[in-house]
Design an enzyme around this catalytic site. Structure first.
Site, short mmCIF file in Angstrom:
data_model
loop_
_atom_site.label_atom_id
_atom_site.label_comp_id
_atom_site.label_asym_id
_atom_site.label_seq_id
_atom_site.Cartn_x
_atom_site.Cartn_y
_atom_site.Cartn_z
N ASP A 103 0.84 -1.20 0.00
CA ASP A 103 0.00 0.00 0.00
C ASP A 103 0.87 1.25 0.00
OD1 ASP A 103 -2.18 -1.67 0.19
OD2 ASP A 103 -2.28 -1.53 2.37
N1 URA Z 1 -1.18 -6.04 3.80
C1 URA Z 1 -1.71 -4.80 3.83
O1 URA Z 1 -2.76 -4.57 4.40
N2 URA Z 1 -1.03 -3.81 3.19
C2 URA Z 1 0.16 -4.01 2.58
O2 URA Z 1 0.74 -3.06 2.02
C3 URA Z 1 0.70 -5.30 2.56
C4 URA Z 1 0.00 -6.31 3.19
#
Ligand code: URA
Length: 234
Positions: A103
């Site tokens: 993310d």
């Molecule tokens: N899980 C998440 O919620 N976000 C990420 O960036 C990676 C794994």
């Protein structure tokens, strides 16, 4: 392989652009300028410079980036700069892709490669390659939270419970979580389903490769594929 073609495979531009680079005397091999774009070289392990920058010929590239917060894992980002802007343009031009996504606000280990088989092996649910995250939670980390994550929690789009491969409390508000799957927002959704909330998320390992603690945010290093795939799901 001709020098022109060699530079092209390494992402230094079109064949014509690579020819021009060579003719302008901007390329050296073994410390000497080479002005002939059609000179033949054995590519394996070849060391060369372009505009004074040192390179080694690589058939496939593998690298690890310490992703900072505020970057999107997309070539066409919507709201933030792209992680590709943190890599040398040669590598982007030769087609490296991130292995999975993080993310925009997640930090830590993001692998890149132009080896499609490697991406497939690392992201295939069948292989279940482990990914390790350090989570900072809004509310104190309770024993019940750890137990729930290990037992499995219900996510809306999954028929059965989704469980952590490993999970341990590391501080009042922190935990270390190992997942073998790669569902969308998986860590954040699992923590929410277990009654807490992710405030910060940092990935520290994928497979057998751990993010070096000396690598600063925005920094990257070359890797060998074997460093990540040393053992199944390691
Ligand atoms: N899980 C998440 O919620 N976000 C990420 O960036 C990676 C794994």
């Amino acid at each position: 392989m001709t020098l022109e073609r060699l530079l092209h495979t390494q992402g230094f531009g079109t064949r014509k652009e690579c020819r021009t680079l060579v003719r302008q005397g901007r390329v050296t091999i073994g410390g000497r300028a080479c002005g002939d774009p059609y000179a033949e070289f054995e590519p394996a392990g070849l060391q060369f410079t372009v505009d004074g920058e040192h390179w080694v010929y690589r058939d496939k590239v593998y690298l690890a980036l310490n992703k900072p917060s505020g970057y999107e894992c997309s070539r066409n980002p919507l709201h933030h700069p792209s992680v590709f802007s943190l890599l040398p343009p040669q590598l982007v031009r030769r087609g490296v892709q991130p292995v999975g996504r993080l993310d925009e606000d997640t930090t830590g280990l993001l692998l890149f490669t132009d080896d499609g088989q490697f991406i497939h092996a690392l992201t295939s649910p069948r292989r279940g390659i482990a990914k390790v995250y350090e989570v900072t939670a809004r509310h104190p980390v309770s024993d019940a939270l750890i137990t729930a994550l290990i037992a499995g929690v219900r996510l809306r789009d999954d028929p059965g419970p989704v469980a952590a491969a490993a999970c341990s409390k590391t501080g009042e508000h922190t935990l270390r979580l190992t997942l073998s799957g790669g569902r969308y927002h998986q860590v954040k959704r699992m923590i929410a389903a277990a009654g807490n909330r992710v405030e910060a998320l940092h990935r520290v390992a994928v497979g057998s490769y751990a993010l070096p603690d000396w690598l600063p945010a925005k920094g990257w290093v070359w890797l060998e594929a074997s460093e990540v795939m040393r053992s199944r799901g390691a």
